[in-house]
Design a protein around this motif. Structure first.
Motif, PDB file in Angstrom:
ATOM      1  N   LEU A  56       0.664 -14.255  -0.967  1.00  0.00           N
ATOM      2  CA  LEU A  56      -0.056 -13.627   0.143  1.00  0.00           C
ATOM      3  C   LEU A  56       0.362 -12.170   0.340  1.00  0.00           C
ATOM      4  CD1 LEU A  56      -0.010 -16.580   2.688  1.00  0.00           C
ATOM      5  CD2 LEU A  56      -1.973 -15.708   1.411  1.00  0.00           C
ATOM      6  N   THR A  60      -2.076  -8.914  -0.116  1.00  0.00           N
ATOM      7  CA  THR A  60      -2.224  -7.990   1.008  1.00  0.00           C
ATOM      8  C   THR A  60      -1.847  -6.571   0.595  1.00  0.00           C
ATOM      9  OG1 THR A  60      -1.719  -9.787   2.545  1.00  0.00           O
ATOM     10  CG2 THR A  60      -1.520  -7.538   3.386  1.00  0.00           C
ATOM     11  N   ALA A  63      -4.639  -5.035  -1.405  1.00  0.00           N
ATOM     12  CA  ALA A  63      -5.766  -4.647  -0.559  1.00  0.00           C
ATOM     13  C   ALA A  63      -5.452  -3.387   0.239  1.00  0.00           C
ATOM     14  CB  ALA A  63      -6.126  -5.790   0.382  1.00  0.00           C
ATOM     15  N   LEU A  64      -4.240  -3.288   0.751  1.00  0.00           N
ATOM     16  CA  LEU A  64      -3.879  -2.117   1.548  1.00  0.00           C
ATOM     17  C   LEU A  64      -3.684  -0.863   0.697  1.00  0.00           C
ATOM     18  CD1 LEU A  64      -1.477  -3.761   4.144  1.00  0.00           C
ATOM     19  CD2 LEU A  64      -3.801  -2.930   4.516  1.00  0.00           C
TER      20      LEU A  64
END
Length: 175
Positions: A56, A60, A63-64
């Protein structure tokens, strides 16, 4: 691909964390097959949670990083290729960690301790392999976070503080 000083420091941080985890494992001492089987049974839920958390976190972070690219390209200062190469290094390492964590999450879900086909003396090796894998994945995620920290600090210095003398800003002399 050349490794910057920032990346070297991040790798050193990851190696230090790996050393601490290894020291903790060494403090357990030698295990018998039965003790290792019991420890594997008790630690599997934690290992699964760790792998799930790393999966996870890696997703994340990827994506960031798109936001980071948007901020980098939207700045008035022209950034050198080194900045984008550093972001690419982070993305590659993070993707590798994502894939490895997902694969080991699947492996750690195999009911190894319930199998009658595995000899008891193999469980100590299985235990040390699981501890080693979790230590490497954790340390690798620490390296990614430290690399991101360095990148964010550089962006803050360039955009937020308006430093025009930063080594990542293209000058008129550069291409």
């Amino acid at each position: 691909m050349k490794i910057s000083g920032y990346t070297k420091r991040a790798i050193i941080g990851g190696l230090i964390s790996l050393g601490f985890i290894g020291l903790g494992t060494l403090m357990l001492g030698n295990l018998s097959g039965y003790e290792a089987k019991v420890l594997i049974k008790s630690s599997l839920t934690g290992l699964n949670t760790l792998c799930n958390t790393i999966v996870l976190a890696s997703a994340t972070i990827l994506a960031l990083m798109l936001t980071l690219l948007g901020v980098s390209s939207g700045t008035n200062s022209k950034l050198k290729n080194d900045h984008y190469m550093h972001i690419m290094q982070i993305a590659k390492l993070d993707t590798a960690i994502f894939i490895a964590s997902l694969l080991f999450f699947l492996v750690f879900n195999l009911p190894v301790t319930e199998s009658d086909n595995i000899p008891a003396n193999y469980f100590d090796a299985i235990y040390y392999v699981t501890i080693t894998v979790s230590a490497i994945l954790s340390s690798a995620l620490i390296v990614v976070v430290l690399m991101l920290y360095n990148t964010i600090i550089n962006i803050i210095k360039i955009i937020g503080l308006g430093r025009t003398d930063h080594p990542l800003i293209k000058n008129a002399d550069d291409d």
